[in-house]
Design an enzyme around this catalytic site. Structure first.
Site, PDB file in Angstrom:
ATOM      1  N   CYS A  17       0.901  -1.172   0.000  1.00 24.70           N
ATOM      2  CA  CYS A  17       0.000   0.000   0.000  1.00 24.70           C
ATOM      3  C   CYS A  17       0.927   1.207   0.000  1.00 24.70           C
ATOM      4  O   CYS A  17       1.205   1.808   1.032  1.00 24.70           O
ATOM      5  CB  CYS A  17      -0.880  -0.006   1.235  1.00 24.70           C
ATOM      6  N   ALA A  18       1.424   1.565  -1.177  1.00 21.30           N
ATOM      7  CA  ALA A  18       2.646   2.377  -1.244  1.00 21.30           C
ATOM      8  C   ALA A  18       2.436   3.885  -1.318  1.00 21.30           C
ATOM      9  O   ALA A  18       3.333   4.649  -0.965  1.00 21.30           O
ATOM     10  CB  ALA A  18       3.467   1.943  -2.456  1.00 21.30           C
ATOM     11  N   ALA A  19       1.295   4.338  -1.826  1.00 20.01           N
ATOM     12  CA  ALA A  19       1.143   5.776  -2.099  1.00 20.01           C
ATOM     13  C   ALA A  19       0.996   6.590  -0.806  1.00 20.01           C
ATOM     14  O   ALA A  19       0.343   6.115   0.124  1.00 20.01           O
ATOM     15  CB  ALA A  19      -0.074   5.988  -2.981  1.00 20.01           C
ATOM     16  N   PRO A  20       1.591   7.763  -0.714  1.00 23.47           N
ATOM     17  CA  PRO A  20       2.324   8.511  -1.740  1.00 23.47           C
ATOM     18  C   PRO A  20       3.798   8.138  -1.895  1.00 23.47           C
ATOM     19  O   PRO A  20       4.516   8.803  -2.637  1.00 23.47           O
ATOM     20  CB  PRO A  20       2.185   9.968  -1.260  1.00 23.47           C
ATOM     21  N   GLY A  21       4.267   7.125  -1.200  1.00 25.10           N
ATOM     22  CA  GLY A  21       5.587   6.601  -1.525  1.00 25.10           C
ATOM     23  C   GLY A  21       6.711   6.949  -0.566  1.00 25.10           C
ATOM     24  O   GLY A  21       7.868   6.644  -0.839  1.00 25.10           O
ATOM     25  N   ASP A  27       1.608  -1.323   4.820  1.00 27.17           N
ATOM     26  CA  ASP A  27       1.225  -0.095   5.529  1.00 27.17           C
ATOM     27  C   ASP A  27      -0.261   0.088   5.235  1.00 27.17           C
ATOM     28  O   ASP A  27      -0.653   0.798   4.317  1.00 27.17           O
ATOM     29  CB  ASP A  27       2.071   1.064   4.971  1.00 27.17           C
ATOM     30  N   ASP A  39      -4.593  -4.201  -6.577  1.00 30.01           N
ATOM     31  CA  ASP A  39      -5.238  -4.481  -5.292  1.00 30.01           C
ATOM     32  C   ASP A  39      -4.326  -5.423  -4.492  1.00 30.01           C
ATOM     33  O   ASP A  39      -4.004  -6.520  -4.957  1.00 30.01           O
ATOM     34  CB  ASP A  39      -6.594  -5.148  -5.585  1.00 30.01           C
ATOM     35  N   CYS A  90      -1.217   3.837  10.883  1.00 29.31           N
ATOM     36  CA  CYS A  90      -1.093   5.070  11.676  1.00 29.31           C
ATOM     37  C   CYS A  90      -2.351   5.206  12.528  1.00 29.31           C
ATOM     38  O   CYS A  90      -2.907   6.285  12.681  1.00 29.31           O
ATOM     39  CB  CYS A  90      -0.839   6.294  10.794  1.00 29.31           C
ATOM     40  N   ASP A 116      -0.438   0.341  -5.300  1.00 32.48           N
ATOM     41  CA  ASP A 116      -1.528   1.021  -4.585  1.00 32.48           C
ATOM     42  C   ASP A 116      -2.795   0.918  -5.414  1.00 32.48           C
ATOM     43  O   ASP A 116      -2.762   0.796  -6.637  1.00 32.48           O
ATOM     44  CB  ASP A 116      -1.187   2.486  -4.301  1.00 32.48           C
TER      45      ASP A 116
HETATM   46  C1  LIG Z   1      -1.427   4.524   4.943  1.00 30.47           C
HETATM   47  S1  LIG Z   1      -1.538   4.806   3.256  1.00 30.47           S
HETATM   48  C2  LIG Z   1       0.044   4.326   2.685  1.00 30.47           C
HETATM   49  C3  LIG Z   1       1.156   5.325   2.905  1.00 30.47           C
HETATM   50  C4  LIG Z   1       2.448   4.950   2.224  1.00 30.47           C
HETATM   51  N1  LIG Z   1       2.900   3.649   2.632  1.00 30.47           N
HETATM   52  C5  LIG Z   1       3.571   5.948   2.471  1.00 30.47           C
HETATM   53  O1  LIG Z   1       4.376   5.755   3.368  1.00 30.47           O
HETATM   54  O2  LIG Z   1       3.655   6.956   1.754  1.00 30.47           O
HETATM   55  C6  LIG Z   1      -2.547   3.464   2.765  1.00 30.47           C
HETATM   56  C7  LIG Z   1      -2.666   3.293   1.256  1.00 30.47           C
HETATM   57  O3  LIG Z   1      -3.362   2.071   1.020  1.00 30.47           O
HETATM   58  C8  LIG Z   1      -3.997   2.203  -0.234  1.00 30.47           C
HETATM   59  N2  LIG Z   1      -4.955   1.075  -0.343  1.00 30.47           N
HETATM   60  C9  LIG Z   1      -6.172   0.927   0.218  1.00 30.47           C
HETATM   61  N3  LIG Z   1      -6.698  -0.260  -0.096  1.00 30.47           N
HETATM   62  C10 LIG Z   1      -5.797  -0.889  -0.892  1.00 30.47           C
HETATM   63  C11 LIG Z   1      -5.768  -2.151  -1.557  1.00 30.47           C
HETATM   64  N4  LIG Z   1      -6.771  -3.017  -1.470  1.00 30.47           N
HETATM   65  N5  LIG Z   1      -4.666  -2.446  -2.299  1.00 30.47           N
HETATM   66  C12 LIG Z   1      -3.632  -1.579  -2.411  1.00 30.47           C
HETATM   67  N6  LIG Z   1      -3.624  -0.373  -1.810  1.00 30.47           N
HETATM   68  C13 LIG Z   1      -4.681  -0.040  -1.066  1.00 30.47           C
HETATM   69  C14 LIG Z   1      -4.588   3.581  -0.167  1.00 30.47           C
HETATM   70  O4  LIG Z   1      -4.862   4.072  -1.480  1.00 30.47           O
HETATM   71  C15 LIG Z   1      -3.467   4.361   0.533  1.00 30.47           C
HETATM   72  O5  LIG Z   1      -2.648   4.991  -0.424  1.00 30.47           O
END
Ligand SMILES: C[S@@+](CC[C@H](N)C(=O)[O-])C[C@H]1O[C@@H](n2cnc3c(N)ncnc32)[C@H](O)[C@@H]1O
Length: 426
Positions: free
Chosen positions: A248-252, A315, A296, A368, A270
Site C-alpha cells: 500500500c505504497a502511495a504517496p511513496g 502499511d 489491489d 497510523c 496502490d
Molecule cells: C497509509 S496509506 C500508505 C502510505 C504509504 N505507505 C507511504 O508511506 O507513503 C494506505 C494506502 O493504502 C492504499 N490502499 C487501500 N486499499 C488498498 C488495496 N486493497 N490495495 C492496495 N492499496 C490499497 C490507499 O490508497 C493508501 O494509499
C-alpha cells in the site's frame, strides 16, 4: 476572492462533501499568491477542524434556525468568523468586516446582516467556549473518546491532548547523499535548529520550515516524513538484491526510504491511481526506480506473475487516528462503523499478502492508527489462524504487547503501530 471566503469553501468541501482537508485546502490555496495568506488560510481551516464542536455550539446558539443545502457555506463562514474571534490575534473589527465581505463574495448578499449580527453578538458576549460535555471539552466525537477510554483507561486524556498539538516537522536524511550528522551541520550553517530523532535517519526541526530553504532538498538530500513513519524501513531491514513488496505504497514515503536503505528490487503497489502519481514524483526527485503498479493488495495474483517476495511492507489503510494532530478533519470524516470495516479490509489484505511472502521472509504490518482493533487485536487474531507465522519482537515494544504501539507525541512522533511477522522456512 478573499481568504475567509476561500476558507468557507474548503470547510464546505470537507464537512458537506466529505473531501479530506489535505485535498480541499490546496484547491483553495491555489487562488492565493502570497505565502502569508496561504498560511493564514491553512491556520483557519485546521483551527476550525480542531475546535469544531465548540465553534459549532457557539455559532448555533446565536441562530434561530439551522442553515440548509447551499446556504451551509454561510454556516461554515460563521465558523471561520468565530474561530478568528476566539483563537487568533486578528482585531475583531477586521475579522468581522472581512468575514462579512466574504459573504458578499460568495454571492449571499442577503446574509451579510446575519454574519454581522451573529459575530457581533459573539464578540459582545465574549463567553468562554462551552465544555459542558466530553465532546465539547475534548473537541472530539463521542465514539473516538469511548474507544480511546477502552483502549487506554489511564492515558486517554493525554492521547487526546497530544492529538490537538500542532505537529512538528521531521526530515528523513538521505544516507546516499550525506550522513545525518553532516546534514545536521548543514542545517546549523543555515541557522535552522534541529536535533537527531530515535530512528537512524530522522531529524526533528525545532520549528516547521518551508522545504525551499532546506539545504539540497530539491536534489533529494532530505525528505519530509514523520519520525514514527521512518521506523518502517528500518524495521523491515531490506537487503541488497532482495525482492520487496510495498503493498500500500502511495504517496511513496516509505518506498523511497526502503530504496535509500538498500539496492533492492522494489514493487510499489496502490489501489488509488491518483495517489500513485505522487509515488512517481517522489521517486523522480530522489532518482530511484521501482516497479509501480496500480493494483489491489488483496488480489496480487491479478497483477503479479513473478516470484514470491523476500520482504513485504503492509502499511495498511486505516482509521488514521494516530495522526489526528496532522489531519484534524479525520475526527469528522471517520465514523465509528468504519473501524470494523477497516479491520476486515486489513484482515483480507494481510492474509493475501502472506500467501505471497517467501518462506523464511518477513512482513512488517503498519498502521497510523491507535485503535487495538486495527493493531494488536488484528495481529493476535492473525497469529492464531496462521500456523506458519510468528511475531518477531521489536526492541521498543512492551514485553506483554503484541507489536509496538507508538502513541501520538511519544518522542514528538505521530501515533503509529508496527508488528514484524516471520514466515517459517519450509
Ligand atoms: C497509509 S496509506 C500508505 C502510505 C504509504 N505507505 C507511504 O508511506 O507513503 C494506505 C494506502 O493504502 C492504499 N490502499 C487501500 N486499499 C488498498 C488495496 N486493497 N490495495 C492496495 N492499496 C490499497 C490507499 O490508497 C493508501 O494509499
Amino acid at each position: 476572492m478573499n481568504l475567509r471566503a476561500l476558507a468557507a469553501k474548503a470547510l464546505f468541501d470537507v464537512l458537506e462533501k466529505g473531501l479530506s482537508l489535505s485535498v480541499a485546502l490546496p484547491n483553495q490555496q491555489q487562488h492565493l499568491t502570497n505565502g502569508k495568506d496561504k498560511a493564514l488560510l491553512a491556520e483557519i481551516c485546521y483551527g476550525v477542524m480542531r475546535a469544531l464542536p465548540q465553534l459549532d455550539k457557539c455559532v448555533s446558539d446565536c441562530l434561530s434556525k439551522p442553515f440548509k443545502g447551499k446556504q451551509r457555506i454561510i454556516y461554515q463562514l460563521l465558523l471561520v468568523g468565530c474561530y478568528q474571534l476566539y483563537f487568533t490575534r486578528i482585531p475583531p473589527h477586521a475579522a468581522i468586516s472581512e468575514t462579512a465581505e466574504a459573504c458578499r463574495q460568495l454571492k449571499f448578499e442577503g446574509m451579510v446582516k446575519v454574519i454581522n449580527g451573529v459575530l457581533r453578538t459573539i464578540q459582545r458576549n465574549a463567553t468562554e467556549l462551552s465544555t459542558s460535555n466530553d465532546t465539547l471539552k475534548f473537541n472530539t466525537p463521542a465514539w473516538i473518546i469511548k474507544r480511546l477510554q477502552q483502549a487506554y483507561p489511564d492515558d486517554w486524556q493525554h492521547v487526546i491532548e497530544q492529538s490537538h498539538q500542532r505537529p512538528p516537522m521531521w526530515l528523513r536524511n538521505n544516507r546516499n547523499h550525506q550522513t545525518r550528522d553532516e546534514y545536521l551541520a548543514l542545517l546549523a550553517q543555515a541557522d535552522i535548529a534541529a536535533s537527531a530523532g530515535s530512528s537512524p535517519d530522522s531529524i526533528l526541526l525545532e520549528s516547521p520550515k518551508d522545504v525551499g530553504i532546506l539545504p539540497g532538498f530539491f536534489d533529494g538530500a532530505v525528505s519530509v516524513q514523520d519520525g514514527a513513519a521512518q521506523w518502517a524501513a528500518t524495521l523491515l531491514a531490506p537487503k541488497d538484491g532482495e525482492l520487496i513488496l510495498d503493498a500500500c505504497a502511495a504517496p511513496g514515503g516509505k518506498s523511497c526510504h526502503i530504496l535509500e536503505q538498500a539496492d533492492c528490487q522494489l514493487v510499489a503497489v496502490d489501489f488509488d491511481e491518483n495517489r500513485l502519481q505522487r509515488v512517481k514524483e517522489n521517486m523522480q526527485r530522489l532518482q530511484f526506480t521501482a516497479e509501480i503498479i496500480h493494483g489491489d493488495a488483496a488480489n496480487i495474483d491479478s497483477w503479479w506473475q513473478g516470484n514470491k517476495f523476500d520482504r513485504i511492507l503492509l502499511d495498511a489503510p486505516c482509521s488514521a487516528t494516530g495522526v489526528i494532530r496532522r489531519h484534524p478533519d479525520i475526527k469528522w470524516l471517520r465514523k465509528s462503523q468504519d473501524i470494523e470495516e477497516l479491520a476486515e479490509l486489513q484482515r483480507q489484505i494481510l492474509d493475501h499478502c502472506w500467501q505471497w511472502l517467501q518462506p523464511g521472509g518477513q512482513l512488517l504490518y503498519a498502521t497510523c492508527s491507535i485503535l487495538p482493533q486495527e493493531n494488536a487485536l488484528q495481529i493476535q487474531a492473525f497469529l492464531e489462524r496462521t500456523k506458519d507465522a510468528t511475531l518477531v519482537p521489536i526492541a521498543q515494544q512492551a514485553p506483554a504487547e503484541t507489536g509496538w504501539q507508538i502513541l501520538p507525541g511519544t518522542q514528538a512522533m505521530d501515533g503509529f503501530y508496527y508488528a514484524l511477522l516471520h514466515k517459517s522456512a519450509q
